[in-house]
Design an enzyme around this catalytic site. Structure first.
Site, PDB file in Angstrom:
ATOM      1  N   GLU A 247       0.825  -1.213   0.000  1.00 38.77           N
ATOM      2  CA  GLU A 247       0.000   0.000   0.000  1.00 38.77           C
ATOM      3  C   GLU A 247       0.854   1.256   0.000  1.00 38.77           C
ATOM      4  O   GLU A 247       0.463   2.290  -0.526  1.00 38.77           O
ATOM      5  CB  GLU A 247      -0.918   0.023   1.234  1.00 38.77           C
ATOM      6  CG  GLU A 247      -2.108  -0.876   1.138  1.00 38.77           C
ATOM      7  CD  GLU A 247      -3.049  -0.452   0.036  1.00 38.77           C
ATOM      8  OE1 GLU A 247      -2.632  -0.423  -1.129  1.00 38.77           O
ATOM      9  OE2 GLU A 247      -4.196  -0.157   0.346  1.00 38.77           O
TER      10      GLU A 247
ATOM     11  N   THR B 265      -5.299   8.208  -5.391  1.00 42.88           N
ATOM     12  CA  THR B 265      -5.327   8.113  -3.920  1.00 42.88           C
ATOM     13  C   THR B 265      -4.333   9.088  -3.310  1.00 42.88           C
ATOM     14  O   THR B 265      -4.616   9.731  -2.296  1.00 42.88           O
ATOM     15  CB  THR B 265      -5.008   6.670  -3.464  1.00 42.88           C
ATOM     16  OG1 THR B 265      -5.964   5.802  -4.051  1.00 42.88           O
ATOM     17  CG2 THR B 265      -5.055   6.512  -1.962  1.00 42.88           C
TER      18      THR B 265
END
Ligand code: HSE
Length: 301
Positions: free
Chosen positions: A129, A180
């Protein structure tokens, strides 16, 4: 064991006020991650949703980063080939990169019988991530491993709480690009204490609502994030209009993760009406699905 095939679910993070804490595993969409032992090295191939945009270089691929670290840490001598079938569109706000990261960690644990706990798998998955979002947030990988509803209550040390839930959700995936990284960068660095009180109160209330099967309370609070959603709503054309139009047809509505997906807890009798509004405003894919399990093995050879 030579080869393992794992199903890894899409996830919806935040659920309004639970920024970087709450996450839900979805039964659909999902990725498939296949890992096969080879002579040496790590190779990666990808097919499916936007596969052509996903790097297959180990250090740039989120699953590759997780695999490399696990292979080093556990001194695995075999090589591996990773084949990812993307069912979750990258950059959707439905945990696309997390599904691949969780899927590879879970698959390696099975293939090499590492006997890691779910929490350890979340730790490894969240390394990927960092590559995708610029920060190793775990609120997508936690539900991708545990399933159900998860709360990532601490990052250092990592702590995850898991609540199994039975819930139907209706998700829209507008064809809008949201990064993101950008969606995180635009958030305020500091917030007024009254906003903190609102979000802590609402998220605590959502957990109470889950234990009391109170969809109305859960959804009402989910729709009342006053910190993150107001900043991100402008990144999703049509979101404010849709939120207003469906407000009496849903228990709750909010942006899924960093968007552009939108998650709702629909009132059953209005599912078709809500789908029609999604289609009218965005003409986009819609998933009517349930909260589901975390990663699981589909096939072993
Ligand atoms: N909690 C993360 C965020 C999830 O909102 O940035 C990203 O999908």
């Amino acid at each position: 064991m030579k080869k393992v095939k794992v199903c890894s679910p899409g996830t919806s993070a935040n659920l309004g006020p639970g920024y970087d804490i709450f996450g839900l595993a979805l039964s659909n969409p999902y990725d498939i991650v296949e890992v096969e032992k080879t002579e040496n090295g790590i190779t990666i191939s990808v097919e499916g949703e936007k596969a052509e945009e996903i790097p297959t270089n180990v250090d740039e691929n989120t699953a590759g980063v997780v695999a490399k670290k696990m292979i080093q840490d556990f001194k695995i001598e075999s090589g591996i080939h990773i084949h990812i079938i993307k069912g979750i569109k990258p950059g959707s706000g439905l945990g696309s990169s997390s599904a691949s990261c969780a899927g590879i960690a879970f698959a390696l644990n099975e293939l090499f019988e590492l006997k890691l706990s779910k929490l350890e798998l979340v730790k490894y998955s969240s390394l990927g991530e960092a590559v995708a979002a610029g920060a190793p947030h775990a609120d997508n990988v936690a539900p991708a491993i545990f399933g159900g509803f998860t709360l990532t209550t601490s990052y250092e040390p990592l702590e995850v709480l898991h609540i199994p839930v039975d819930l139907e959700v209706l998700v829209a995936l507008p064809n809008i690009q949201v990064s993101t990284k950008t969606a995180r960068e635009i958030l305020p660095k500091e917030i007024p204490i009254k906003d903190m009180v609102n979000n802590v109160g609402k998220s605590a209330g959502m957990v109470y609502a889950l234990y009391n099967n109170d969809l109305d309370l859960f959804g009402r609070y989910m729709s009342k994030d006053c910190v993150v959603e107001p900043c991100r709503a402008n990144l999703i054309d049509g979101y404010s209009e849709v939120k207003e139009k469906v407000k009496d047809m849903v228990y709750g509505i909010t942006i899924s993760g960093s968007g552009p997906a939108i998650i709702t807890i629909p009132k059953k009798e209005h599912v078709i009406d809500i789908e029609n509004i999604f289609k009218e405003v965005w003409n986009c894919p819609v998933y009517y699905t349930k909260v589901g399990p975390g990663c699981y093995v589909e096939e072993i050879e």
